[in-house]
Design an enzyme around this catalytic site. Sequence first.
Site, PDB file in Angstrom:
ATOM      1  N   ASN A 265      36.574  28.708  38.483  1.00 56.71           N
ATOM      2  CA  ASN A 265      36.360  27.460  39.234  1.00 56.71           C
ATOM      3  C   ASN A 265      35.395  27.619  40.413  1.00 56.71           C
ATOM      4  O   ASN A 265      34.595  26.724  40.678  1.00 56.71           O
ATOM      5  CB  ASN A 265      37.700  26.852  39.674  1.00 56.71           C
ATOM      6  CG  ASN A 265      38.531  27.765  40.514  1.00 56.71           C
ATOM      7  OD1 ASN A 265      38.378  28.989  40.477  1.00 56.71           O
ATOM      8  ND2 ASN A 265      39.438  27.195  41.285  1.00 56.71           N
TER       9      ASN A 265
ATOM     10  N   LYS B 175      35.359  41.763  37.136  1.00 59.88           N
ATOM     11  CA  LYS B 175      35.343  41.108  35.822  1.00 59.88           C
ATOM     12  C   LYS B 175      35.282  39.602  36.049  1.00 59.88           C
ATOM     13  O   LYS B 175      36.254  38.961  36.414  1.00 59.88           O
ATOM     14  CB  LYS B 175      36.571  41.435  34.972  1.00 59.88           C
ATOM     15  CG  LYS B 175      36.279  41.076  33.525  1.00 59.88           C
ATOM     16  CD  LYS B 175      37.452  40.583  32.731  1.00 59.88           C
ATOM     17  CE  LYS B 175      37.936  39.195  32.882  1.00 59.88           C
ATOM     18  NZ  LYS B 175      37.125  38.112  32.307  1.00 59.88           N
ATOM     19  N   PRO B 176      34.084  39.013  35.847  1.00 62.95           N
ATOM     20  CA  PRO B 176      34.008  37.563  35.999  1.00 62.95           C
ATOM     21  C   PRO B 176      34.720  36.877  34.845  1.00 62.95           C
ATOM     22  O   PRO B 176      34.938  37.494  33.795  1.00 62.95           O
ATOM     23  CB  PRO B 176      32.505  37.260  35.944  1.00 62.95           C
ATOM     24  CG  PRO B 176      31.824  38.496  35.506  1.00 62.95           C
ATOM     25  CD  PRO B 176      32.818  39.620  35.449  1.00 62.95           C
TER      26      PRO B 176
ATOM     27  N   GLU C 225      46.135  35.526  43.857  1.00 61.98           N
ATOM     28  CA  GLU C 225      45.918  34.149  44.339  1.00 61.98           C
ATOM     29  C   GLU C 225      46.109  33.245  43.137  1.00 61.98           C
ATOM     30  O   GLU C 225      45.256  33.217  42.250  1.00 61.98           O
ATOM     31  CB  GLU C 225      44.498  33.994  44.886  1.00 61.98           C
ATOM     32  CG  GLU C 225      44.211  34.798  46.125  1.00 61.98           C
ATOM     33  CD  GLU C 225      45.038  34.362  47.310  1.00 61.98           C
ATOM     34  OE1 GLU C 225      45.552  33.218  47.312  1.00 61.98           O
ATOM     35  OE2 GLU C 225      45.211  35.174  48.223  1.00 61.98           O
TER      36      GLU C 225
ATOM     37  N   CYS D 267      42.490  25.303  43.381  1.00 63.06           N
ATOM     38  CA  CYS D 267      43.891  25.700  43.467  1.00 63.06           C
ATOM     39  C   CYS D 267      44.627  24.993  44.599  1.00 63.06           C
ATOM     40  O   CYS D 267      45.807  24.699  44.479  1.00 63.06           O
ATOM     41  CB  CYS D 267      44.004  27.212  43.590  1.00 63.06           C
ATOM     42  SG  CYS D 267      43.030  27.898  44.930  1.00 63.06           S
TER      43      CYS D 267
ATOM     44  N   GLY E  63      51.466  33.172  44.741  1.00 60.66           N
ATOM     45  CA  GLY E  63      50.758  34.436  44.923  1.00 60.66           C
ATOM     46  C   GLY E  63      51.430  35.432  45.833  1.00 60.66           C
ATOM     47  O   GLY E  63      52.495  35.194  46.404  1.00 60.66           O
TER      48      GLY E  63
ATOM     49  N   GLU F 199      44.075  36.738  51.431  1.00 58.03           N
ATOM     50  CA  GLU F 199      42.629  36.964  51.446  1.00 58.03           C
ATOM     51  C   GLU F 199      42.082  36.250  52.667  1.00 58.03           C
ATOM     52  O   GLU F 199      42.733  35.396  53.238  1.00 58.03           O
ATOM     53  CB  GLU F 199      41.999  36.411  50.174  1.00 58.03           C
ATOM     54  CG  GLU F 199      42.507  37.183  48.956  1.00 58.03           C
ATOM     55  CD  GLU F 199      41.746  36.881  47.696  1.00 58.03           C
ATOM     56  OE1 GLU F 199      41.401  35.716  47.482  1.00 58.03           O
ATOM     57  OE2 GLU F 199      41.506  37.828  46.935  1.00 58.03           O
TER      58      GLU F 199
END
Length: 488
Positions: A157, A180-181, A255, A289, A463, A467
Site C-alpha cells: 500500500n 522483500k518488497p 505492523e 492501515c 502489532g 516504528e
Amino acid sequence: MNPIDDQPYRMLIDGRWQAGGEGALFPTYDPATGDVLAQVHAATARDVDTAVRAARRAYDEHWRDTTPRERARLLRRLAALFEREVEKLAWIETRNVGKPITHSRESLSAMPASLDYFAGIIPAVRGDTIPMLNHASVLNFTLREPLGVCALVMPWNYPMTLTLHKLAPALAAGNTVVIKPSEITPLSTLALAALFAEAGFPDGVVNVVNGSGASVGEALVRHPGVARVSFTGGTATGAAIQAAAAADVKRVTLELGGKSPLIVFDDAALDAAVDVAVGDIVKNSGQVCIACTRLLVQDGIREAFQARLETRLAAIRMGDPSDPQTQMGPLVSRAQAERVRAYLDIARQEGATPRSYPDPASRPETARGFYVPPTLLTTADNGMRTSQEEIFGPVQSLIGFKDEAQALRIANDTRYGLAAVVFTRDGGRALRMARRLESGSVAVNTGVRTSVDAPFGGYKHSGIGKERGLEAILENTQLKNVKYDTSL
Ligand code: NDP
C-alpha cells in the site's frame, strides 16, 4: 544505464543487479488499466541465502564499525539523492500502486526529512552507567549495539515510504538489511535501491530480493542469518511470520491491520470530522492501515453527519491516477478489488446497506482498471463481519451510539488497536477517551497523522513493537551490560 530502467527488473544482492537463480519472471501490473507494467526477476531460496550472507559480511567487515557520523552522512546523502529523484519515484509509485500522482508526490516529498531525522538522532542511541549497589570499584555500564541482518518484509500500500521508515532506523543503528518488497508493487523499492551505491553505502549493506511471500518471504524470515524481522501487512501473515521467526528466537516487529474508529460526539466540529472521514475513505482508496473504517456517530447528529459525508463523497473525482485532478485511483490489484466487492456482498447479507458514491456507472473510464468507488455501509452495527474484519478498501461502516460509555465500548470492541480518532469540544471527555481507548495512536479533533518523530505501532492484533521516533532505532538494537572491576 540505471538498472531500474533495464527490464526485466533484476534485484540487488551484494551491490550487483542480478537475475534470479532460475531465471523465473513474474509480472507486475498497472492497476489503472489492468495491463502488465513490467516483468520482474524472482529470487530463489538460494538467492535469498546469498543476500543474507552478503548482508552479514557487510555487517561484519565494515558497517557495524562505522561511526555514527559516517552513517548519518550517508543517510543525508541518500536524502539529497531522494530529493533529486522524487518526481521520478512518485511516478513509479503511481503507476505500480495506482495512487493519485498528487498523493504520491506529497508522501514521497516528506521522505528526505524522515531520513534526515534518523540521521540526526543517531547520537541519542547510547548506553548508561549504573552505580552498583554493593561494589564501589566496579564500573557497570550498558552498550547499545546493532543486531546484525534485518529482514524487511513489505506490503503494497505504501511501498516506498514504509520501506524507508524501516530501512533508515535499521541502518542508522548499524544493521544491514535484506528487503522483500510485495510482489504486487516491487518497482519503487528497486528504484530506491538504485540510489544506495551513488550515496556511498558499501555493497551488501542494502539488498533487495523479489518474489512471493510463500517462497522468498518465507525463506527470508526463516533464514538463520537474519537477526530481526520487521513486517508490515495483514494480521494473519504477521502471526505466521512471528511463528516462523520463533524457531531462531528472532526479534520481530509487526505492523498489522486496523479497524480504527472515528468517534464523533454531538458537540464536535462536524465539518472537520467529516473531512477526516472523507480523507480516510479516499486516500489511497482506503488501503491504509490506520484509516478510520468505523464511523461512530452520536445519535443526535447522525443524520446531519451522514448527509454532509454523502455530499462530499458524491463530488470525489475517481479516475486516472496520473491526472493531477484525480482524488481517488483504483485499488492495487484485481484480487484486492474482488476482495472488497465480496465484503459488500457480505454487508448486504448481514443487513447493512452499501451506498456507493459516485455511481460507478457514471464513470465509464474506470471500467478497465481495479476501481471500487467509496462506499458507506449505513444501518451497520459493530457486530457485523464488515465492522470487525479489515476490508482494506474504500468502505466505512456508519454506527450510532448514545453516550460516552457506549462509544468507548463499541470503539474497543474489536481485535484491532492501531488508531482511534475522537471529535469533541469537551476536553475532559477527550482525555478520558484518549486514556481508555485500546489503541497505539489516538488523535483528538484531527485525523491520525503518522509522523517520523513519534512512535507508531498497534495494540492487540494490530502489532508488536514501534516504528518511527527514537523507539524505531532502539528496536533495531540490543543492550549489553558490561562490568569492569577497576580495583585490579
Ligand atoms: P500480506 O500480509 O499477505 O503481505 C505482506 C507482505 O508479506 C508481502 O510482501 C507478502 O508477499 C509477504 N508474505 C506473505 N506471506 C508470507 C510468509 N509466509 N512469509 C513471509 N512473507 C510473507 O498482505 P496482502 O498483500 O496479501 O494483503 C492482505 C491483507 O493484509 C489486506 O487486505 C489488508 O487487510 C492487509 N494489509 C495490511 C497492511 C497494513 O499496512 N497494515 C498493508 C497491506 C495489507 P507477497 O504479497 O509478495 O506474496
